[in-house]
Scaffold this active site. Structure first.
Site, PDB file in Angstrom:
ATOM      1  CB  CYS A  60      -5.558  14.995  18.188  1.00  0.00           C
ATOM      2  SG  CYS A  60      -7.068  15.153  17.252  1.00  0.00           S
ATOM      3  CG  HIS A  61      -3.866  14.818  12.219  1.00  0.00           C
ATOM      4  ND1 HIS A  61      -4.381  16.072  12.533  1.00  0.00           N
ATOM      5  CD2 HIS A  61      -2.844  15.023  11.357  1.00  0.00           C
ATOM      6  CE1 HIS A  61      -3.689  16.982  11.869  1.00  0.00           C
ATOM      7  NE2 HIS A  61      -2.754  16.368  11.147  1.00  0.00           N
TER       8      HIS A  61
END
Length: 89
Positions: A60-61
């Site tokens: 998700c980064h």
């Protein structure tokens, strides 16, 4: 015992599946990720990513804001959480 993937909604599963296809060294915006799965709400994508139980395997980064700024990470938009996102990128 249920698997973690079984504990997420069908929508979250679509988000995480699409996100898992973003290669290392690349980023995507919340809106572009949403378009990939037929969702017109970048905020819904962000809420789903905030609850990502598969991080960092589902990265998700790698999702950034439309203005190409980092956006948020772990529900925060500054401080150590954002610094961690930048290190991961």
């Amino acid at each position: 015992m249920p698997r973690a993937i079984d504990a997420v909604s069908p929508f979250a599963r679509r988000v995480y599946d699409a996100l898992a296809k973003i290669p290392a060294g690349r980023v995507i915006t919340y809106a572009a990720l949403g378009r990939r799965i037929g969702c017109n709400s970048p905020r819904a994508i962000g809420r789903t990513l905030r609850a990502n139980p598969f991080a960092p395997r589902v990265p998700c980064h790698r999702v950034i804001a439309a203005d190409l700024k980092p956006g948020g990470f772990q529900g925060k938009t500054r401080g150590e959480a954002l610094a961690r996102k930048l290190r991961l990128l």
